[in-house]
Design an enzyme around this catalytic site. Structure first.
Site, PDB file in Angstrom:
ATOM      1  N   SER A  91      24.269 -68.563   2.555  1.00  0.00           N
ATOM      2  CA  SER A  91      24.842 -67.576   1.637  1.00  0.00           C
ATOM      3  C   SER A  91      23.830 -66.522   1.204  1.00  0.00           C
ATOM      4  O   SER A  91      24.218 -65.437   0.786  1.00  0.00           O
ATOM      5  CB  SER A  91      25.390 -68.275   0.392  1.00  0.00           C
ATOM      6  OG  SER A  91      26.446 -69.121   0.757  1.00  0.00           O
ATOM      7  N   THR A 144      24.480 -65.867  -3.755  1.00  0.00           N
ATOM      8  CA  THR A 144      25.388 -64.726  -3.588  1.00  0.00           C
ATOM      9  C   THR A 144      25.201 -63.670  -4.672  1.00  0.00           C
ATOM     10  O   THR A 144      24.942 -62.497  -4.347  1.00  0.00           O
ATOM     11  CB  THR A 144      26.848 -65.209  -3.515  1.00  0.00           C
ATOM     12  OG1 THR A 144      26.924 -66.308  -2.612  1.00  0.00           O
ATOM     13  CG2 THR A 144      27.778 -64.105  -3.077  1.00  0.00           C
ATOM     14  N   ASP A 269      33.017 -72.749  -1.357  1.00  0.00           N
ATOM     15  CA  ASP A 269      31.959 -73.272  -0.483  1.00  0.00           C
ATOM     16  C   ASP A 269      31.591 -74.708  -0.842  1.00  0.00           C
ATOM     17  O   ASP A 269      31.408 -75.548   0.046  1.00  0.00           O
ATOM     18  CB  ASP A 269      30.730 -72.363  -0.624  1.00  0.00           C
ATOM     19  CG  ASP A 269      29.524 -72.876   0.148  1.00  0.00           C
ATOM     20  OD1 ASP A 269      29.605 -72.924   1.386  1.00  0.00           O
ATOM     21  OD2 ASP A 269      28.514 -73.217  -0.494  1.00  0.00           O
ATOM     22  N   HIS A 312      30.801 -66.684   4.927  1.00  0.00           N
ATOM     23  CA  HIS A 312      30.817 -67.559   6.099  1.00  0.00           C
ATOM     24  C   HIS A 312      31.914 -68.579   5.843  1.00  0.00           C
ATOM     25  O   HIS A 312      32.417 -68.686   4.722  1.00  0.00           O
ATOM     26  CB  HIS A 312      29.474 -68.277   6.294  1.00  0.00           C
ATOM     27  CG  HIS A 312      29.010 -68.971   5.040  1.00  0.00           C
ATOM     28  ND1 HIS A 312      29.621 -70.114   4.563  1.00  0.00           N
ATOM     29  CD2 HIS A 312      28.056 -68.645   4.144  1.00  0.00           C
ATOM     30  CE1 HIS A 312      29.043 -70.471   3.435  1.00  0.00           C
ATOM     31  NE2 HIS A 312      28.092 -69.591   3.141  1.00  0.00           N
TER      32      HIS A 312
HETATM   33 MG    MG Z   1      27.671 -68.282  -3.306  1.00  0.00          MG
HETATM   34 ZN    ZN Z   2      27.339 -73.271   1.431  1.00  0.00          ZN
END
Ligand code: MG
Ligand code: ZN
Length: 390
Positions: A91, A144, A269, A312
């Site tokens: 990330s 992120t 995630d 992703h």
């Molecule tokens: Mg993140």
């Molecule tokens: Zn991850």
């Protein structure tokens, strides 16, 4: 740059087709303004579902009676998200690619392959006098959000990232990780104090619920939603949708020049890493509520470009034979990320730029292009060459 070239070519073609002799003047001196058909965006809202690939969207759709707000998008592209040192990105590298436009290594936060800082779209917007904000369901120092606000060679340098964030100048910060700001171990700094000195209202969920928070438009706002990681939606985390509802209006009132806002659904995630399907669906449906709120703002506003994408896919999720509507048979192939292409959804002025298949670094370029950042006058103090020429 390619758009500028193609525009020049367009005028050349127009000029060549003109029977009037004065058309030749246009070739020598093409008008500097973009053609009337291109409407720049005043605001950009980037929504990132961490770990959100097509399977996660499909799973949420078919677990929710075949309905999601994300279906309102008609302009869709695909992004290639590999990192510079690994086909399977993390990330940090993928967020840095979208935030700063550089292909970099897994773990990099706002730096290029050589660990040189690269300015982010958020920092450039800030330097142009726009209002800026970041909202996440992870800690605010997590990969992120950090890629938009900080520059560090390694994603785990949370306290260093917190210091960068406190000095970023962003108008709005909402996320977990309070301890990295006011219970630091690498130095004696109290970043609550530092933020307050920089005209922030600083608060956290130990003082008030986010929904009861009293704020004003003449101060920046930093709200910490937990000491460490915020809990999952199913365990009572409830600030993301209210934050998404207040943020565009808050930022629009912070600057006449427009705003940049990034909102992350971070725990999509984490559900993938845990191969936990119920966790995934809860996080996805909350994120889709955010999409609904943001599209409602953008449709009324008319000057806002909305982009929804992932960084992703996580878990290698598939929906297997035997699945029925609202009763899916999921399967996972990994507890890590996979290398599948990631969809990009765009709405509003500049949305056309996001159709096709392109590298994740182009998302940065396309957002700059939509905002016409290269045409806005600003003295940028921090503009490293690492980003390239555009
Ligand atoms: Mg993140
Ligand atoms: Zn991850």
């Amino acid at each position: 740059m390619s758009r500028i070239l193609s525009l020049s070519f367009f005028f050349l073609l127009v000029a060549c087709n003109q029977p009037h002799p004065s058309a030749a003047v246009m070739v020598v001196n093409p008008p500097a303004d973009p053609p009337e058909t291109f409407h720049p965006a005043k605001n950009v809202i980037l929504l990132i579902g961490d770990g959100m690939g097509l399977s996660q969207i499909s799973a949420a759709l078919y677990s929710n009676n075949n309905h999601l707000h994300i279906e309102q998008f008609s302009l869709i592209g695909l992004q290639k998200n590999f990192a510079s040192d690994n086909l399977i990105t993390d990330s940090a590298a993928s967020a840095t690619a979208m935030a700063c436009g550089v292909k970099t290594y897994n773990g990099a936060i706002g730096v290029n392959q050589d660990t040189m800082p690269a300015s982010s779209i958020l920092e450039e917007a800030e330097a142009h006098g726009m209002a800026t904000g970041v909202i996440t369901t992870s800690t605010i120092v997590h990969a992120t959000p950090a890629a938009f606000l900080a520059h560090q060679p390694e994603r785990k340098m949370y306290q260093e990232i917190a210091l960068d964030i406190a000095r970023s100048g962003a108008d709005l910060l909402i996320g977990g990780g309070k301890k990295y700001f006011n219970h630091r171990t690498i130095d004696l700094l109290d970043l609550y104090e530092e933020l307050e000195k920089k005209n922030y209202l600083v608060s956290d969920n130990y003082q008030t619920d986010f929904k009861d928070l009293q704020y004003s438009y003449d101060k920046n706002l930093a709200f910490f939603t937990s000491n460490d990681d915020p809990v999952p939606f199913s365990k009572g985390r409830d600030y993301l949708v209210p934050a998404a509802k207040m943020a565009p209006t808050f930022l629009a009132n912070r600057s006449q020049k427009g705003f940049f806002l990034m909102i992350e659904g971070a725990q999509i995630d984490w559900a993938g890493h845990a191969n936990n399907f119920d966790y995934l669906i809860q996080e996805m449906l909350e994120f889709d509520e955010v999409i609904g709120e943001i599209l409602q703002f953008a449709k009324a506003d008319g000057e806002t470009l909305v982009i929804v994408t992932g960084d992703h896919e996580t878990g290698g999720l598939s929906i297997n034979l035997g699945s029925r509507m609202n009763d899916l048979l999921p399967a996972w192939t990994t507890e890590y990320h996979t290398g599948t292409l990631i969809p990009v959804f765009a709405y509003g002025p500049g949305a056309d730029l996001f159709s096709g298949i392109y590298d994740n670094t182009e998302i940065y370029q396309k957002m700059r292009q939509a905002l016409q950042l290269h045409d806005r006058n600003a003295a940028l103090e921090f503009m490293p060459a690492a980003n390239g020429s555009n």
